[in-house]
Design a protein around this motif. Structure first.
Motif, PDB file in Angstrom:
ATOM      1  N   ILE A 136       0.843  -1.190   0.000  1.00 18.53           N
ATOM      2  CA  ILE A 136       0.000   0.000   0.000  1.00 18.53           C
ATOM      3  C   ILE A 136       0.879   1.241   0.000  1.00 18.53           C
ATOM      4  CG2 ILE A 136      -1.990  -1.077   1.097  1.00 18.53           C
ATOM      5  CD1 ILE A 136      -1.027   0.062   3.773  1.00 18.53           C
ATOM      6  N   SER A 137       0.365   2.309  -0.609  1.00 17.12           N
ATOM      7  CA  SER A 137       1.114   3.564  -0.634  1.00 17.12           C
ATOM      8  C   SER A 137       0.158   4.743  -0.597  1.00 17.12           C
ATOM      9  CB  SER A 137       1.973   3.644  -1.896  1.00 17.12           C
ATOM     10  OG  SER A 137       1.187   3.915  -3.033  1.00 17.12           O
ATOM     11  N   GLY A 138       0.657   5.836  -0.042  1.00 15.21           N
ATOM     12  CA  GLY A 138      -0.084   7.087  -0.073  1.00 15.21           C
ATOM     13  C   GLY A 138       0.448   7.952  -1.196  1.00 15.21           C
ATOM     14  N   SER A 139      -0.278   8.997  -1.544  1.00 18.37           N
ATOM     15  CA  SER A 139       0.163   9.867  -2.625  1.00 18.37           C
ATOM     16  C   SER A 139      -0.273  11.301  -2.382  1.00 18.37           C
ATOM     17  CB  SER A 139      -0.417   9.390  -3.962  1.00 18.37           C
ATOM     18  OG  SER A 139      -1.792   9.713  -4.052  1.00 18.37           O
ATOM     19  N   ASN A 140       0.282  12.225  -3.177  1.00 20.00           N
ATOM     20  CA  ASN A 140      -0.091  13.627  -3.025  1.00 20.00           C
ATOM     21  C   ASN A 140      -1.482  13.921  -3.584  1.00 20.00           C
ATOM     22  OD1 ASN A 140       0.401  13.517  -5.754  1.00 20.00           O
ATOM     23  ND2 ASN A 140       2.161  14.905  -5.716  1.00 20.00           N
ATOM     24  N   ALA A 141      -2.106  12.920  -4.209  1.00 28.81           N
ATOM     25  CA  ALA A 141      -3.470  13.081  -4.710  1.00 28.81           C
ATOM     26  C   ALA A 141      -4.506  12.717  -3.648  1.00 28.81           C
ATOM     27  CB  ALA A 141      -3.682  12.213  -5.948  1.00 28.81           C
ATOM     28  N   GLY A 142      -4.042  12.321  -2.442  1.00 29.41           N
ATOM     29  CA  GLY A 142      -4.970  11.966  -1.381  1.00 29.41           C
ATOM     30  C   GLY A 142      -5.561  10.584  -1.531  1.00 29.41           C
ATOM     31  N   LYS A 143      -4.962   9.733  -2.352  1.00 29.24           N
ATOM     32  CA  LYS A 143      -5.450   8.377  -2.572  1.00 29.24           C
ATOM     33  C   LYS A 143      -4.533   7.373  -1.886  1.00 29.24           C
ATOM     34  CE  LYS A 143      -8.397   9.924  -5.786  1.00 29.24           C
ATOM     35  NZ  LYS A 143      -9.858   9.905  -5.670  1.00 29.24           N
ATOM     36  N   ASP A 159     -10.225   5.930  -1.677  1.00 29.58           N
ATOM     37  CA  ASP A 159     -10.340   7.380  -1.705  1.00 29.58           C
ATOM     38  C   ASP A 159     -10.516   7.913  -0.289  1.00 29.58           C
ATOM     39  OD1 ASP A 159     -10.707  10.010  -2.257  1.00 29.58           O
ATOM     40  OD2 ASP A 159     -12.442   9.742  -3.565  1.00 29.58           O
ATOM     41  N   THR A 160      -9.555   8.669   0.188  1.00 32.62           N
ATOM     42  CA  THR A 160      -9.655   9.247   1.525  1.00 32.62           C
ATOM     43  C   THR A 160     -10.563  10.468   1.562  1.00 32.62           C
ATOM     44  OG1 THR A 160      -7.780  10.762   1.243  1.00 32.62           O
ATOM     45  CG2 THR A 160      -7.282   8.512   1.960  1.00 32.62           C
ATOM     46  N   ARG A 161     -10.927  10.950   0.396  1.00 34.90           N
ATOM     47  CA  ARG A 161     -11.719  12.179   0.268  1.00 34.90           C
ATOM     48  C   ARG A 161     -11.023  13.328   0.992  1.00 34.90           C
ATOM     49  NH1 ARG A 161     -15.862   8.350   1.021  1.00 34.90           N
ATOM     50  NH2 ARG A 161     -16.180   8.876   3.195  1.00 34.90           N
ATOM     51  N   GLY A 162      -9.704  13.215   1.058  1.00 31.34           N
ATOM     52  CA  GLY A 162      -8.941  14.227   1.762  1.00 31.34           C
ATOM     53  C   GLY A 162      -7.791  14.745   0.934  1.00 31.34           C
ATOM     54  N   LYS A 163      -6.784  15.232   1.626  1.00 33.57           N
ATOM     55  CA  LYS A 163      -5.648  15.855   0.966  1.00 33.57           C
ATOM     56  C   LYS A 163      -4.444  14.923   0.987  1.00 33.57           C
ATOM     57  CE  LYS A 163      -7.240  20.549   2.021  1.00 33.57           C
ATOM     58  NZ  LYS A 163      -6.897  21.854   2.642  1.00 33.57           N
ATOM     59  N   PHE A 164      -3.301  15.442   0.604  1.00 38.48           N
ATOM     60  CA  PHE A 164      -2.034  14.744   0.504  1.00 38.48           C
ATOM     61  C   PHE A 164      -1.889  13.689   1.615  1.00 38.48           C
ATOM     62  CE2 PHE A 164       2.475  15.974  -0.969  1.00 38.48           C
ATOM     63  CZ  PHE A 164       2.909  14.657  -0.873  1.00 38.48           C
ATOM     64  N   THR A 165      -1.750  12.404   1.224  1.00 34.41           N
ATOM     65  CA  THR A 165      -1.572  11.322   2.181  1.00 34.41           C
ATOM     66  C   THR A 165      -0.086  11.113   2.431  1.00 34.41           C
ATOM     67  OG1 THR A 165      -3.624  10.251   1.467  1.00 34.41           O
ATOM     68  CG2 THR A 165      -2.038   8.892   2.658  1.00 34.41           C
ATOM     69  N   LEU A 166       0.382  11.536   3.599  1.00 33.02           N
ATOM     70  CA  LEU A 166       1.808  11.494   3.928  1.00 33.02           C
ATOM     71  C   LEU A 166       2.244  10.181   4.548  1.00 33.02           C
ATOM     72  CD1 LEU A 166       2.241  15.023   5.567  1.00 33.02           C
ATOM     73  CD2 LEU A 166       3.255  14.297   3.418  1.00 33.02           C
ATOM     74  N   SER A 167       1.356   9.545   5.320  1.00 33.36           N
ATOM     75  CA  SER A 167       1.740   8.351   6.075  1.00 33.36           C
ATOM     76  C   SER A 167       0.677   7.276   5.949  1.00 33.36           C
ATOM     77  CB  SER A 167       1.964   8.703   7.549  1.00 33.36           C
ATOM     78  OG  SER A 167       0.841   9.394   8.077  1.00 33.36           O
ATOM     79  N   LEU A 196     -14.332   3.212   4.230  1.00 35.07           N
ATOM     80  CA  LEU A 196     -13.842   4.071   5.292  1.00 35.07           C
ATOM     81  C   LEU A 196     -14.700   3.852   6.532  1.00 35.07           C
ATOM     82  CD1 LEU A 196     -11.981   6.459   6.152  1.00 35.07           C
ATOM     83  CD2 LEU A 196     -13.781   7.994   5.325  1.00 35.07           C
ATOM     84  N   VAL A 197     -14.080   3.463   7.650  1.00 33.80           N
ATOM     85  CA  VAL A 197     -14.849   3.173   8.860  1.00 33.80           C
ATOM     86  C   VAL A 197     -14.669   4.232   9.943  1.00 33.80           C
ATOM     87  CG1 VAL A 197     -14.989   0.695   8.494  1.00 33.80           C
ATOM     88  CG2 VAL A 197     -12.996   1.628   9.664  1.00 33.80           C
ATOM     89  N   HIS A 198     -13.529   4.929   9.946  1.00 29.72           N
ATOM     90  CA  HIS A 198     -13.313   5.970  10.948  1.00 29.72           C
ATOM     91  C   HIS A 198     -12.509   7.115  10.337  1.00 29.72           C
ATOM     92  CE1 HIS A 198     -14.727   3.314  14.081  1.00 29.72           C
ATOM     93  NE2 HIS A 198     -13.727   2.464  13.899  1.00 29.72           N
ATOM     94  N   THR A 199     -12.863   8.326  10.709  1.00 26.67           N
ATOM     95  CA  THR A 199     -12.026   9.498  10.452  1.00 26.67           C
ATOM     96  C   THR A 199     -11.711  10.114  11.805  1.00 26.67           C
ATOM     97  OG1 THR A 199     -12.971   9.940   8.268  1.00 26.67           O
ATOM     98  CG2 THR A 199     -11.868  11.760   9.365  1.00 26.67           C
ATOM     99  N   LEU A 200     -10.423  10.148  12.134  1.00 27.67           N
ATOM    100  CA  LEU A 200      -9.989  10.593  13.455  1.00 27.67           C
ATOM    101  C   LEU A 200      -9.453  12.011  13.390  1.00 27.67           C
ATOM    102  CD1 LEU A 200      -8.038   7.361  14.481  1.00 27.67           C
ATOM    103  CD2 LEU A 200     -10.461   7.860  14.809  1.00 27.67           C
ATOM    104  N   GLU A 201      -9.881  12.820  14.325  1.00 25.70           N
ATOM    105  CA  GLU A 201      -9.391  14.182  14.435  1.00 25.70           C
ATOM    106  C   GLU A 201      -8.559  14.324  15.707  1.00 25.70           C
ATOM    107  OE1 GLU A 201     -12.464  17.084  14.002  1.00 25.70           O
ATOM    108  OE2 GLU A 201     -13.591  15.877  12.559  1.00 25.70           O
ATOM    109  N   GLY A 202      -7.937  15.464  15.869  1.00 32.45           N
ATOM    110  CA  GLY A 202      -7.158  15.702  17.065  1.00 32.45           C
ATOM    111  C   GLY A 202      -5.869  16.445  16.790  1.00 32.45           C
ATOM    112  N   HIS A 203      -5.285  16.201  15.627  1.00 31.68           N
ATOM    113  CA  HIS A 203      -4.079  16.927  15.232  1.00 31.68           C
ATOM    114  C   HIS A 203      -4.459  18.131  14.380  1.00 31.68           C
ATOM    115  CE1 HIS A 203      -1.039  14.174  16.745  1.00 31.68           C
ATOM    116  NE2 HIS A 203      -1.701  13.153  16.232  1.00 31.68           N
TER     117      HIS A 203
END
Length: 319
Positions: A136-143, A159-167, A196-203
């Motif tokens: 598995i890999s992340g990308s700057n496309a958020g996928k 699809d993370t429906r988010g931004k740049f996936t760094l980790s 997608l089962v959880h989206t965690l916030e806090g950072h």
């Protein structure tokens, strides 16, 4: 007592941004055979350490008796190495690069045994699935891209429906994939359904690193906000927020026995933490620049760190 047992200065020509620790390997020390098999007394155990640098090279080091020996310099990427990962058997390494490729390497021979392209996007953190069939890999496309190790092709995209996936990280039990984004959000996917089962916030800032505990119950995250958070995966709740670094937390890793974890930071330090106490119990200040990667040895007795200062450090961890 914690101490530095090995160091390699100028291990690369440029900053070292990635590291991994392979499992212990048996090496024959004599050709003597008993009943057609090698006698256990004639084998020694060593392990591989893999480092990836902005100098475009992956290096394989043999670690034995607290000494490092360069075994292979792996060339083939055209831009800097962002991440390296080792399969569960400890004999195959994967590397990802800013050149948008993932390459597979035989650690014994140093041979390139496969290459995968992610297209025109960067390939950031990579990880093997627990059964070694997927990367598995992340990308700057958020996928999140999922590649087949045998097919060498992209087999699925989440699809993370988010931004740049760094980790990114795979849970040891194989049930979840977690990803951290540049906007501070963490997504957890169910691998069976791909949902997608959880989206965690806090950072509040980018998630540079994350990892699951060995029992897959916890997720540890490190962020540019200088904090780490420990989440209970099943309940998607923050268990603890850990502070102590003076700048970005760039890398985190759990110990194999799950009693401790380690972190590396742009404040130039490596910190050891107690899971039970939820506090730092040791700080190493050996590096002179940002610490991009930290990892435990498979047996949990050593800690590895790599840095912008081009050095490799290995510490004793006697618990």
């Amino acid at each position: 007592m914690y101490s530095t047992v090995c160091r390699q200065l100028d291990a690369h020509e440029d900053s070292i941004w990635a590291c991994a620790w392979g499992k212990a390997l048996d090496h024959p020390t004599s050709s003597t055979e008993e009943n057609g098999t090698l006698s256990p007394s004639n084998t020694t155990k060593s392990s591989y350490i893999i480092t990836g640098s902005i100098d475009d090279k992956v290096k394989v080091w043999e670690y034995d008796k607290d000494t490092l020996k360069l075994a292979h310099t792996l060339k083939g990427h055209s831009l800097g190495i962002m991440s390296v990962a080792v399969n569960s058997k400890g004999n195959v390494c994967a590397s990802s690069s800013l050149d948008s490729t993932i390459k597979l390497w035989d650690l014994e021979t140093g041979a390139n045994i496969g290459s995968m392209s992610s297209g025109p996007v960067d390939v950031w953190t990579i990880a093997f699935s627990p059964d070694d069939k997927l990367i598995i890999s992340g990308s700057n496309a958020g996928k999140i891209n999922i590649f087949g190790v045998e097919s060498l092709k992209k087999e699925q995209t989440l699809d993370t429906r988010g931004k740049f996936t760094l980790s990114i990280a795979y849970s040891p039990d194989g049930k979840y994939i977690a990803s951290g984004a540049i906007d501070g959000f963490i997504n957890i996917f169910d691998t069976a359904s791909g949902k997608l089962v959880h989206t965690l916030e806090g950072h509040a800032m980018p998630i540079r690193s994350l990892c699951f505990s060995p029992d897959s119950k916890y997720l540890l995250t490190g962020s540019d906000d200088a904090h780490m958070k420990l989440y209970a995966v099943h309940h998607a709740q923050v268990v603890s927020t850990l502070s102590g670094h003076g700048s970005w937390v760039l890398s985190v890793a759990f110990s194999p026995n799950q009693e401790h974890f380690v972190s590396g930071s742009s404040d130039h330090t490596v910190k050891l933490w107690s899971l039970n106490k939820k506090e730092s119990i040791q700080t190493y200040s050996e590096h002179t620049d940002e610490v991009w990667g930290v990892k435990y040895s498979p047996d949990g007795t050593r800690i590895l760190s790599v840095s912008e200062d081009k050095s490799i450090h290995i510490y004793n961890c006697p618990y």
